[in-house]
Motif scaffolding. Structure first.
Motif, PDB file in Angstrom:
ATOM      1  N   GLY A 294       3.683   1.874   6.957  1.00 47.76           N
ATOM      2  CA  GLY A 294       3.288   0.650   6.236  1.00 47.76           C
ATOM      3  C   GLY A 294       2.696   1.393   4.986  1.00 47.76           C
ATOM      4  O   GLY A 294       2.909   1.510   4.040  1.00 47.76           O
ATOM      5  N   GLY A 295       1.411   2.259   4.934  1.00 54.86           N
ATOM      6  CA  GLY A 295       0.619   2.753   4.253  1.00 54.86           C
ATOM      7  C   GLY A 295       0.587   4.628   4.671  1.00 54.86           C
ATOM      8  O   GLY A 295       1.470   5.272   5.939  1.00 54.86           O
TER       9      GLY A 295
ATOM     10  N   LYS B 165       9.837   0.503  -2.478  1.00 60.96           N
ATOM     11  CA  LYS B 165      11.263   1.227  -1.856  1.00 60.96           C
ATOM     12  C   LYS B 165      12.143  -0.032  -1.628  1.00 60.96           C
ATOM     13  O   LYS B 165      13.094  -0.407  -1.160  1.00 60.96           O
ATOM     14  CB  LYS B 165      11.705   1.809  -2.028  1.00 60.96           C
ATOM     15  N   ASP B 166      11.554  -0.063  -0.102  1.00 66.94           N
ATOM     16  CA  ASP B 166      12.443  -1.052   0.958  1.00 66.94           C
ATOM     17  C   ASP B 166      12.804  -2.604   1.031  1.00 66.94           C
ATOM     18  O   ASP B 166      13.323  -2.760   0.957  1.00 66.94           O
ATOM     19  CB  ASP B 166      11.528  -1.025   2.238  1.00 66.94           C
TER      20      ASP B 166
ATOM     21  N   VAL C   3       3.183  -4.281  -7.137  1.00 64.20           N
ATOM     22  CA  VAL C   3       2.435  -3.496  -7.059  1.00 64.20           C
ATOM     23  C   VAL C   3       1.542  -2.525  -6.325  1.00 64.20           C
ATOM     24  O   VAL C   3       1.354  -3.282  -4.999  1.00 64.20           O
ATOM     25  CB  VAL C   3       1.190  -4.438  -7.937  1.00 64.20           C
ATOM     26  N   THR C   4       1.764  -1.481  -6.763  1.00 60.53           N
ATOM     27  CA  THR C   4       1.409  -0.388  -4.825  1.00 60.53           C
ATOM     28  C   THR C   4      -0.188  -0.132  -5.398  1.00 60.53           C
ATOM     29  O   THR C   4      -0.284   0.354  -6.107  1.00 60.53           O
ATOM     30  CB  THR C   4       2.328   0.282  -5.520  1.00 60.53           C
ATOM     31  N   ILE C   5      -0.892  -0.351  -4.540  1.00 61.75           N
ATOM     32  CA  ILE C   5      -2.325   0.001  -4.100  1.00 61.75           C
ATOM     33  C   ILE C   5      -3.052   0.985  -4.516  1.00 61.75           C
ATOM     34  O   ILE C   5      -2.278   1.956  -3.913  1.00 61.75           O
ATOM     35  CB  ILE C   5      -3.322  -0.564  -3.267  1.00 61.75           C
ATOM     36  N   PRO C   6      -3.655   2.166  -5.534  1.00 63.34           N
ATOM     37  CA  PRO C   6      -3.641   3.796  -4.931  1.00 63.34           C
ATOM     38  C   PRO C   6      -4.421   3.834  -4.178  1.00 63.34           C
ATOM     39  O   PRO C   6      -5.432   3.343  -3.280  1.00 63.34           O
ATOM     40  CB  PRO C   6      -4.614   3.605  -6.521  1.00 63.34           C
ATOM     41  N   TYR C   7      -4.085   4.370  -3.675  1.00 60.40           N
ATOM     42  CA  TYR C   7      -4.398   5.665  -2.412  1.00 60.40           C
ATOM     43  C   TYR C   7      -5.925   5.886  -2.939  1.00 60.40           C
ATOM     44  O   TYR C   7      -6.677   6.407  -3.488  1.00 60.40           O
ATOM     45  CB  TYR C   7      -3.554   6.552  -1.880  1.00 60.40           C
TER      46      TYR C   7
ATOM     47  N   ASN D 127       0.687  -1.351   0.276  1.00 56.33           N
ATOM     48  CA  ASN D 127      -0.067  -0.069   0.086  1.00 56.33           C
ATOM     49  C   ASN D 127       0.978   1.409   0.274  1.00 56.33           C
ATOM     50  O   ASN D 127      -0.028   2.281   0.427  1.00 56.33           O
ATOM     51  CB  ASN D 127      -0.718  -0.260   1.210  1.00 56.33           C
ATOM     52  N   SER D 128       2.041   1.282  -0.152  1.00 59.05           N
ATOM     53  CA  SER D 128       3.045   2.317  -1.041  1.00 59.05           C
ATOM     54  C   SER D 128       4.072   1.959  -1.734  1.00 59.05           C
ATOM     55  O   SER D 128       4.687   0.854  -1.509  1.00 59.05           O
ATOM     56  CB  SER D 128       3.363   3.171   0.596  1.00 59.05           C
TER      57      SER D 128
END
Length: 265
Positions: free
Chosen positions: A169-170, A33-34, A47-51, A27-28
């Motif tokens: 985390g988000g 990156k981490d 895949v990053t979940i859209p905010y 979720n970020s």
């Protein structure tokens, strides 16, 4: 903030996920990156979940005055909704609030969240002693764990939600999502992950500089913005949720098709 044993368990879990899954949702962007920083090259596609903050219509109701009276809260207040864990950085908020009151600030300060931290059980006691030292007892209310319905009403009625966290985390954690969905301004710690907040009204402060936060609190008294109508907020939230859902379905469809192609091959 964790024992060596806990760190090792978490690292092994993350490693298993990244090296055994085809796709991993986060979720970020910071989490992605981490993962790349600490685990190097792994086969999983991240895949990053859209905010997509949106109102929980089943839990929110316009009963702010009733909730405010229930907890004996001033009509003008700031709120922080975090568990009382050390990295949530409550002490910076208390120091900023003390400066704010010294400059004739009028609002109360509200905290919600679990007051127990199993890793640092002395932390809450430290915060209580800080409240006493700064002579804030009559202006600070720690409500602890309250119903989500009451919490959302207090967020909606707040001058601003303060998110002082040192790590998440988000983007902004759950409380910022709630504040955005209810059109409440946010004062957020200026850390990389919080800069991923891409909607709502957000102002940033150095999480180790209480004076920066105090200034935001004082400036907020000069102009009280009119909050959007709830129906409009519901529409905006649903639009964000729909776009996020469509994106996730596209990724899932891609993953399924890749699996079929491999099987056929």
């Amino acid at each position: 903030f964790f024992s060596k044993e806990e760190i090792e368990i978490r690292r092994n879990t993350m490693r298993d996920i990244l090296f055994n899954c085809n796709y991993v949702f986060t979720n970020s962007k910071k989490t992605r990156k981490d993962a790349e920083k600490f685990f190097g090259n792994f086969p999983a596609k991240i895949v990053t979940i859209p905010y997509a903050p949106c109102i929980d219509e089943e839990l929110f109701s316009e009963n702010y005055d009733e909730v405010r009276k229930k907890y004996e809260i001033s009509d003008i207040h700031f709120i922080t909704c975090n568990q009382f864990w050390r990295h949530k950085n409550h002490d910076t908020v208390l120091k900023a609030f003390s400066e704010y009151l010294d400059k004739n600030g009028q609002a109360d300060l509200i905290f919600t969240g679990n007051t127990k931290d199993r890793k640092f059980p002395e932390y809450f006691e430290y915060l209580q002693s800080l409240i006493k030292k700064l002579n804030l007892k009559n202006k600070v209310k720690i409500l602890g764990m309250i119903s989500k319905e009451d919490q959302l009403s207090l967020i909606r009625g707040a001058r601003a939600l303060i998110q002082p966290t040192l790590f998440e985390g988000g983007p902004g954690g759950g409380s910022c999502r709630d504040a955005i969905s209810l059109d409440t301004e946010i004062f957020a710690s200026d850390i990389e992950i919080n800069r991923e907040i891409n909607c709502g009204t957000v102002k940033y402060f150095n999480p180790k500089n209480s004076s920066e936060l105090s200034k935001l609190m004082l400036d907020s008294e000069k102009l009280i913005p009119k909050k959007k109508d709830l129906n409009q907020l519901i529409v905006e939230g649903n639009e964000r949720r729909t776009l996020s859902g469509k994106y996730l379905l596209e990724i899932i469809s891609t993953a399924i098709n890749e699996k079929k192609n491999v099987s056929n091959y």
